[in-house]
Design a protein around this motif. Structure first.
Motif, PDB file in Angstrom:
ATOM      1  N   HIS A  91       0.223   7.266 -11.334  1.00 29.78           N
ATOM      2  CA  HIS A  91      -1.350   6.887 -11.671  1.00 29.78           C
ATOM      3  C   HIS A  91      -2.112   7.802 -11.452  1.00 29.78           C
ATOM      4  N   GLY A  92      -2.209   8.824 -10.124  1.00 32.54           N
ATOM      5  CA  GLY A  92      -3.229   9.642  -9.753  1.00 32.54           C
ATOM      6  C   GLY A  92      -4.466   8.847  -9.295  1.00 32.54           C
ATOM      7  N   LEU A  93      -4.473   7.406  -8.924  1.00 34.31           N
ATOM      8  CA  LEU A  93      -5.525   6.734  -8.417  1.00 34.31           C
ATOM      9  C   LEU A  93      -5.801   6.961  -6.906  1.00 34.31           C
ATOM     10  N   TYR A  94      -4.736   7.475  -6.099  1.00 30.95           N
ATOM     11  CA  TYR A  94      -4.982   7.667  -4.690  1.00 30.95           C
ATOM     12  C   TYR A  94      -5.635   8.838  -4.330  1.00 30.95           C
ATOM     13  N   PHE A  95      -5.133  10.185  -4.928  1.00 32.23           N
ATOM     14  CA  PHE A  95      -5.896  11.337  -4.688  1.00 32.23           C
ATOM     15  C   PHE A  95      -5.345  12.417  -5.766  1.00 32.23           C
ATOM     16  N   GLU A  96      -6.045  13.379  -5.777  1.00 32.67           N
ATOM     17  CA  GLU A  96      -5.848  14.444  -6.877  1.00 32.67           C
ATOM     18  C   GLU A  96      -5.925  15.907  -5.996  1.00 32.67           C
ATOM     19  N   ALA A  97      -5.136  16.709  -6.190  1.00 30.49           N
ATOM     20  CA  ALA A  97      -4.902  17.989  -5.442  1.00 30.49           C
ATOM     21  C   ALA A  97      -5.178  19.308  -6.304  1.00 30.49           C
ATOM     22  N   THR A  98      -6.040  20.271  -5.773  1.00 26.66           N
ATOM     23  CA  THR A  98      -6.251  21.443  -6.478  1.00 26.66           C
ATOM     24  C   THR A  98      -6.183  22.526  -5.474  1.00 26.66           C
ATOM     25  N   SER A  99      -6.146  23.595  -5.972  1.00 26.92           N
ATOM     26  CA  SER A  99      -5.840  24.824  -5.144  1.00 26.92           C
ATOM     27  C   SER A  99      -7.487  25.158  -4.765  1.00 26.92           C
ATOM     28  N   ALA A 114      -6.901  21.396  -1.844  1.00 25.80           N
ATOM     29  CA  ALA A 114      -7.856  20.732  -1.600  1.00 25.80           C
ATOM     30  C   ALA A 114      -7.607  19.274  -2.215  1.00 25.80           C
ATOM     31  N   ILE A 115      -7.929  18.186  -1.501  1.00 27.86           N
ATOM     32  CA  ILE A 115      -7.565  16.682  -1.793  1.00 27.86           C
ATOM     33  C   ILE A 115      -8.975  16.052  -2.258  1.00 27.86           C
ATOM     34  N   GLN A 116      -9.054  15.490  -3.349  1.00 29.00           N
ATOM     35  CA  GLN A 116     -10.060  14.562  -3.923  1.00 29.00           C
ATOM     36  C   GLN A 116      -9.400  13.269  -3.869  1.00 29.00           C
ATOM     37  N   HIS A 117     -10.056  12.496  -2.868  1.00 29.65           N
ATOM     38  CA  HIS A 117      -9.623  11.137  -2.785  1.00 29.65           C
ATOM     39  C   HIS A 117     -10.004  10.226  -3.851  1.00 29.65           C
ATOM     40  N   GLY A 118      -9.384   9.429  -4.365  1.00 34.46           N
ATOM     41  CA  GLY A 118      -9.638   8.220  -5.327  1.00 34.46           C
ATOM     42  C   GLY A 118      -9.997   6.860  -4.853  1.00 34.46           C
ATOM     43  N   VAL A 119     -10.247   6.073  -5.855  1.00 34.04           N
ATOM     44  CA  VAL A 119     -10.502   4.628  -5.465  1.00 34.04           C
ATOM     45  C   VAL A 119      -9.529   4.101  -4.392  1.00 34.04           C
ATOM     46  N   PHE A 120      -8.570   4.206  -4.732  1.00 28.30           N
ATOM     47  CA  PHE A 120      -7.364   3.371  -3.798  1.00 28.30           C
ATOM     48  C   PHE A 120      -7.453   4.041  -2.485  1.00 28.30           C
ATOM     49  N   HIS A 121      -7.782   5.234  -2.268  1.00 30.47           N
ATOM     50  CA  HIS A 121      -7.799   5.735  -0.943  1.00 30.47           C
ATOM     51  C   HIS A 121      -9.026   5.021  -0.193  1.00 30.47           C
ATOM     52  N   TRP A 122     -10.033   5.004  -0.906  1.00 33.41           N
ATOM     53  CA  TRP A 122     -11.393   4.635   0.072  1.00 33.41           C
ATOM     54  C   TRP A 122     -11.073   2.990   0.345  1.00 33.41           C
ATOM     55  N   ALA A 123     -10.481   2.322  -0.525  1.00 31.46           N
ATOM     56  CA  ALA A 123     -10.209   0.928  -0.284  1.00 31.46           C
ATOM     57  C   ALA A 123      -9.169   0.704   0.791  1.00 31.46           C
ATOM     58  N   VAL A 124      -8.124   1.609   0.824  1.00 29.03           N
ATOM     59  CA  VAL A 124      -7.131   1.540   1.973  1.00 29.03           C
ATOM     60  C   VAL A 124      -7.737   2.058   3.164  1.00 29.03           C
ATOM     61  N   THR A 125      -8.759   3.103   3.095  1.00 30.48           N
ATOM     62  CA  THR A 125      -9.297   3.627   4.410  1.00 30.48           C
ATOM     63  C   THR A 125     -10.248   2.379   5.012  1.00 30.48           C
ATOM     64  N   GLY A 126     -11.085   1.875   3.788  1.00 37.05           N
ATOM     65  CA  GLY A 126     -11.899   0.738   4.466  1.00 37.05           C
ATOM     66  C   GLY A 126     -11.158  -0.285   5.227  1.00 37.05           C
ATOM     67  N   LEU A 127      -9.955  -0.585   4.930  1.00 39.71           N
ATOM     68  CA  LEU A 127      -9.140  -1.750   5.436  1.00 39.71           C
ATOM     69  C   LEU A 127      -8.655  -1.037   6.799  1.00 39.71           C
ATOM     70  N   ILE A 146       0.971  -1.312   0.086  1.00 40.81           N
ATOM     71  CA  ILE A 146      -0.068  -0.083   0.094  1.00 40.81           C
ATOM     72  C   ILE A 146       0.876   1.356   0.118  1.00 40.81           C
ATOM     73  N   VAL A 147       2.089   1.179   0.896  1.00 42.74           N
ATOM     74  CA  VAL A 147       2.894   2.389   0.719  1.00 42.74           C
ATOM     75  C   VAL A 147       3.466   2.600  -0.739  1.00 42.74           C
ATOM     76  N   ALA A 148       3.620   1.490  -1.326  1.00 44.99           N
ATOM     77  CA  ALA A 148       4.016   1.638  -2.912  1.00 44.99           C
ATOM     78  C   ALA A 148       3.093   2.529  -3.682  1.00 44.99           C
ATOM     79  N   VAL A 149       1.714   1.725  -3.524  1.00 41.62           N
ATOM     80  CA  VAL A 149       0.810   2.658  -4.101  1.00 41.62           C
ATOM     81  C   VAL A 149       0.626   4.036  -3.830  1.00 41.62           C
ATOM     82  N   LYS A 150       1.017   4.287  -2.676  1.00 40.48           N
ATOM     83  CA  LYS A 150       0.730   5.715  -2.238  1.00 40.48           C
ATOM     84  C   LYS A 150       1.938   6.810  -2.846  1.00 40.48           C
ATOM     85  N   LEU A 151       3.087   6.299  -2.716  1.00 38.79           N
ATOM     86  CA  LEU A 151       4.348   6.752  -3.375  1.00 38.79           C
ATOM     87  C   LEU A 151       4.411   6.912  -4.808  1.00 38.79           C
ATOM     88  N   THR A 152       3.739   6.047  -5.550  1.00 39.64           N
ATOM     89  CA  THR A 152       3.602   6.337  -6.964  1.00 39.64           C
ATOM     90  C   THR A 152       2.427   6.789  -7.343  1.00 39.64           C
TER      91      THR A 152
END
Length: 590
Positions: free
Chosen positions: A127-135, A144-157, A117-123
């Motif tokens: 891939h941008g599947l964990y979060f996107e950031a905008t001002s 501002a952080i827009q969480h992606g699908v990987f974030h919700w999967a890891v958060t659920g775990l 999971i750390v590898a997914v976060k650091l990369t």
């Protein structure tokens, strides 16, 4: 775009100041957590505080750092946030007395999941599947952080794993028997930030940055500073069935389990009072060498085994006094002791009568022997009967010794090995045998039983035709080897009663030695690899070697001297030395 440090607007301070406070609390609490005595609990809590503090600190950086550093700061904070989950599980497993944190398979599985999971976060920049950031500029300028699908999967775990740890804690709280409502409320605080996270996602009224570090900080303050004694007591005493009294450094009653109150109703309302004024008998027994408290309950005698364990946390120290009901076991022990005493008395009385009768038989046989012709059948029969009478007298002595010394040793004391061997040697009527002692030191033993063990082995060696007997002090016991007849085909028979190996006269000696060894809790065996005669090895004894030489021992008949190879050698002339008179008088009352 945000080019500089964020302005210290009141709304902005309301966001990053709590995280800064949480980080400071966690870092300061690390020093206090290192004082916990239970190593696994200490390790888990220290890592929990350290990872949470770093997570919260990177949250502060996320708000305050200039734009080029905000995104990587948030990303590194995510890594420490996920590490907090595993530190939390480790702490919960250790604190509740489980062994999951020591399970190699689970640890490897956890490490694999964490690294993946750390590898997914650091990369994520790729891939941008964990979060996107905008001002964003409302309610102030931030990323501002827009969480992606990987974030919700890891958060659920993470939530599932964190809930597992909460279940462990609440189960222990329910079983501990203490009033755990304050700690339960503190534990609930761990989950309150989750509601804030959900509120941020659903409504958008607050910034979605994951507020979990605030809950850990609240739990830390309460557990380590406000309710630290209760926190330590629950971890130290275990389940509600355990009777435990928690005392402070001045032996004042601070808490107790329902089981303890069932034993002693005087504990009700005794919080803050000295133990000696509330339960003087308990205070007295815990300060004495005896650990068994005898008291009367409902007209019956009961027995409690008391034990103290000290727990410390920073400048907060206390004692957990554990009380275990051992009434049934203690009653059986006392009944067994009474039976043993009766048996010993019976054996002594029986031996006395048998010796008296054997004396009469010996006297009559002596008269008959004088009145018959030497070499006649009658004279030979009388001589055989006289030998059998003398052998029976020796058996009576052996059985009486077993009755007294065959019971389990209750207390061991350091015994100088060399002098004990020499005393046993003199009592074994060694004739022309020579003794070599290899090794000097002390052995934890009962002196009387040790001498009887050695004496029986020495007598066996003499009856087995040995000319030299070597006693070796080992690291965990000792060995006695005689150069007599070699070992027979049935080594186990040498140590068994009724086998009469190698002869009827010698058959009782090694089984008796085995009884005396087992009375100490030692093991004894025949060394089947020894080809110079018969060698007996005793192990599981506590030995302390010394470097000073044994004092030269002397007797009426011989002297001991140091052989050239460093062994202590005692040479006793045939027929000069008689068995220990004191032992004869003890076992031969007339």
């Amino acid at each position: 775009m945000i080019n500089g440090l964020l302005q210290f607007e009141p709304v902005a301070i309301g966001y990053w100041a709590p995280f800064l406070f949480a980080a400071l609390v966690c870092f300061l609490a690390v020093g206090r957590a290192t004082q916990i005595e239970a190593s696994d609990v200490r390790r888990g809590l220290v890592w929990l505080l350290a990872t949470t503090g770093l997570w919260a600190l990177f949250k502060v950086g996320y708000f305050l750092f200039p734009q080029p550093f905000k995104r990587p700061t948030y990303l590194v904070g995510l890594v420490f946030g996920f590490a907090t989950v595993w530190a939390w599980l480790y702490f919960c497993s250790a604190y509740t007395g489980r062994s999951y944190h020591r399970n190699t398979t689970l640890r490897r599985l956890g490490a694999g999941i964490f690294l993946g999971i750390v590898a997914v976060k650091l990369t994520n920049p790729i891939h941008g599947l964990y979060f996107e950031a905008t001002s964003a500029s409302t309610p102030f300028e931030y990323l501002a952080i827009q969480h992606g699908v990987f974030h919700w999967a890891v958060t659920g775990l993470s939530y599932v794993l964190a809930t597992t740890g909460l279940f462990m804690l609440f189960e222990l709280y329910a079983e501990s028997g203490y009033d755990t409502r304050p700690l339960a409320a503190l534990t609930v605080l761990l989950g309150v930030p989750v509601l804030l996270d959900i509120f941020a996602v659903v409504t958008g009224a607050v910034i979605d940055v994951i507020y979990a570090p605030l809950g850990v900080a609240a739990f830390t303050i309460g557990a380590l500073y406000v309710y630290e004694r209760r926190f330590l007591a629950i971890q130290s005493t275990g389940e509600a069935d355990d009777a435990a009294i928690f005392l402070d450094a001045e032996d004042r009653v601070r808490d107790y389990t329902p089981a303890a109150a069932a034993f002693f109703p005087e504990l009700d309302g005794a919080s803050g009072q000295p133990l000696h004024s509330v339960l003087p008998a308990v205070a007295e027994i815990t300060d004495s060498e005896s650990q068994i408290l005898e008291y009367e309950s409902d007209g019956q005698q009961r027995y409690l085994l008391t034990s103290r364990s000290t727990v410390t946390l920073g400048d907060s120290a206390g004692t957990v006094l554990l009380l275990s009901d051992i009434t049934s076991a203690e009653q059986r022990r006392r009944e067994l002791a009474r039976h043993n005493q009766q048996l010993e008395g019976f054996a002594t009385a029986l031996a006395h009568e048998l010796r008296n009768m054997l004396q009469i038989i010996d006297w009559r046989l002596g008269i008959a022997k004088q009145r018959t012709d030497p070499g006649s059948v009658t004279n030979e029969s009388i001589r055989k009967a006289d030998e059998a009478s003398k052998r029976l007298t020796g058996l009576v002595d052996d059985f009486t010794t077993l009755a007294k010394y065959g019971q389990t040793v209750e207390r061991l004391e350091p015994v100088e090995f060399g002098p004990a061997v020499e005393d046993a040697w003199r009592g074994a009527e060694p004739d022309e045998m020579e003794l070599l002692i290899d090794g000097e030191g002390t052995i934890e033993a009962d002196a009387g039983r040790l001498q009887e063990l050695l004496r029986n082995v020495f007598v066996f060696s003499r009856l087995n035709g040995a000319r030299t007997v070597t006693v070796e002090l080992l690291d965990d016991g000792f060995a006695v080897g005689g150069d007599g007849e070699p070992l027979g085909e049935n080594p186990a028979g040498y140590l068994a009663f009724g086998e009469s190996i190698p002869s009827a006269e010698a058959g009782m000696k090694l089984p008796s030695a085995k009884t005396f060894a087992r009375a100490h809790g030692w093991s004894i065996e025949i060394d089947t690899a020894y080809d110079g005669g018969v060698r007996i090895v005793v192990r599981d004894a506590s030995i302390e070697r010394t470097h000073h030489p044994l004092e030269t021992a002397s007797s009426r008949s011989g002297q001991s001297h140091r052989a050239q190879d460093g062994k202590e050698q005692i040479s006793v002339a045939k027929g000069d030395e008689q068995p220990d008179k004191q032992r004869d008088e003890e076992w031969n009352p007339r």
